[in-house]
Write an enzyme that holds these catalytic residues in place. Structure first.
Site, PDB file in Angstrom:
ATOM      1  CE  LYS A   1      -4.180   1.471   2.454  1.00  0.00           C
ATOM      2  NZ  LYS A   1      -4.907   1.303   3.719  1.00  0.00           N
TER       3      LYS A   1
HETATM    4  O1  G3P Z   1      -8.714   2.547   4.206  1.00  0.00           O
HETATM    5  C1  G3P Z   1      -8.470   3.879   4.609  1.00  0.00           C
HETATM    6  C2  G3P Z   1      -9.275   4.148   5.819  1.00  0.00           C
HETATM    7  O2  G3P Z   1      -8.747   3.401   6.884  1.00  0.00           O
HETATM    8  C3  G3P Z   1      -9.363   5.567   6.239  1.00  0.00           C
HETATM    9  O3  G3P Z   1     -10.500   5.650   7.007  1.00  0.00           O
HETATM   10  O4  G3P Z   1     -12.011   6.531   8.682  1.00  0.00           O
HETATM   11  O5  G3P Z   1      -9.577   7.130   8.752  1.00  0.00           O
HETATM   12  O6  G3P Z   1     -11.044   8.068   7.002  1.00  0.00           O
HETATM   13  P1  G3P Z   1     -10.789   6.919   7.916  1.00  0.00           P
END
Ligand code: G3P
Length: 228
Positions: free
Chosen positions: A88
């Site tokens: 990633k």
């Molecule tokens: O896959 C990316 C994700 O983990 C980000 O999520 O909730 O931190 O915006 P968030």
């Protein structure tokens, strides 16, 4: 649409895997920190996840490198941990050539932190196997994450890229998913995958009318038993 789980928590991964719905796992440094992860154990932890889900299920492991050379070197090391590791990388000037170099070696990259169609198109053109546009973080700043997602999906699906076609790639992973409605809309617009935190995945299992129906069912069943 396929479901990935967005977590580094082994119990959550095991449970989602037991549900029989799991097509992949995504992790990131914040998720790893959240479970008390230490940098020295990071690679071992990724291997544990790979063993839980089995080698046909892709597991995205995020690189901490900042230069192209470091990203390629770390990507090669991560990919050697298990056949299902996907490297990633956040979309940036350093990661595009790294993605290109890794793709040419047959190493799959999940390009993350994507917030626009041009970023997604560049990721696809560089050879990313997966492209991860974020939804919730647009909502956080008062924008409409789902409309932004739709733009990315439509733009990317217009073209062929010459990489990963035999595997059906590049695939779009709807990321930063917070609600069942994010999942619904991502599916309706043809996003290939949604990566969903376990709490949001559980919300997807439930509906108030299902929960009420289960209560009624239980009450009626008690009546039937009393009548016997
Ligand atoms: O896959 C990316 C994700 O983990 C980000 O999520 O909730 O931190 O915006 P968030």
């Amino acid at each position: 649409m396929k479901f990935f789980i967005d977590t580094a928590n082994l119990d959550e991964i095991k449970q989602a895997s037991e549900w029989g719905i799991l097509s992949g796992v995504t992790t990131n440094p914040s998720l790893y920190a959240k479970i008390g992860g230490k940098l020295a154990d990071f690679e071992d932890h990724m291997v544990k996840i790979c063993h839980i889900v089995g080698e046909d299920v892709p597991v995205s492991a995020e690189s901490t490198a900042t230069t192209t050379e470091e990203m390629v070197a770390e990507g090669e090391r991560l990919a050697a941990l298990a056949p299902n590791i996907v490297v990633k990388l956040p979309v940036c000037e350093a990661s595009l050539p790294a993605t290109h170099a890794l793709a040419q070696k047959g190493i799959r990259v999940n390009m993350t932190l994507v917030f626009s169609a041009p970023q997604a198109l560049l990721a696809a053109r560089a050879g990313a196997r997966y492209i991860s546009p974020f939804v919730g973080r647009f909502d956080d700043i008062g924008d409409d994450g789902l409309t932004q997602l739709e733009t990315v999906v439509n733009a990317v699906k217009n073209f062929d890229y010459g990489y990963w076609e035999q595997e059906g790639g590049p695939e779009i992973i709807t990321a930063s998913v917070r609600t069942p409605n994010h999942v619904t809309q991502a599916a309706l617009m043809g996003a290939d995958i949604a990566t969903v935190p376990f709490a949001a995945l559980k919300k997807c299992v439930h509906h108030p009318l299902t929960d009420r129906g289960l209560e009624l069912f239980e009450a009626d069943w008690e009546k039937v038993k009393a009548q016997a």
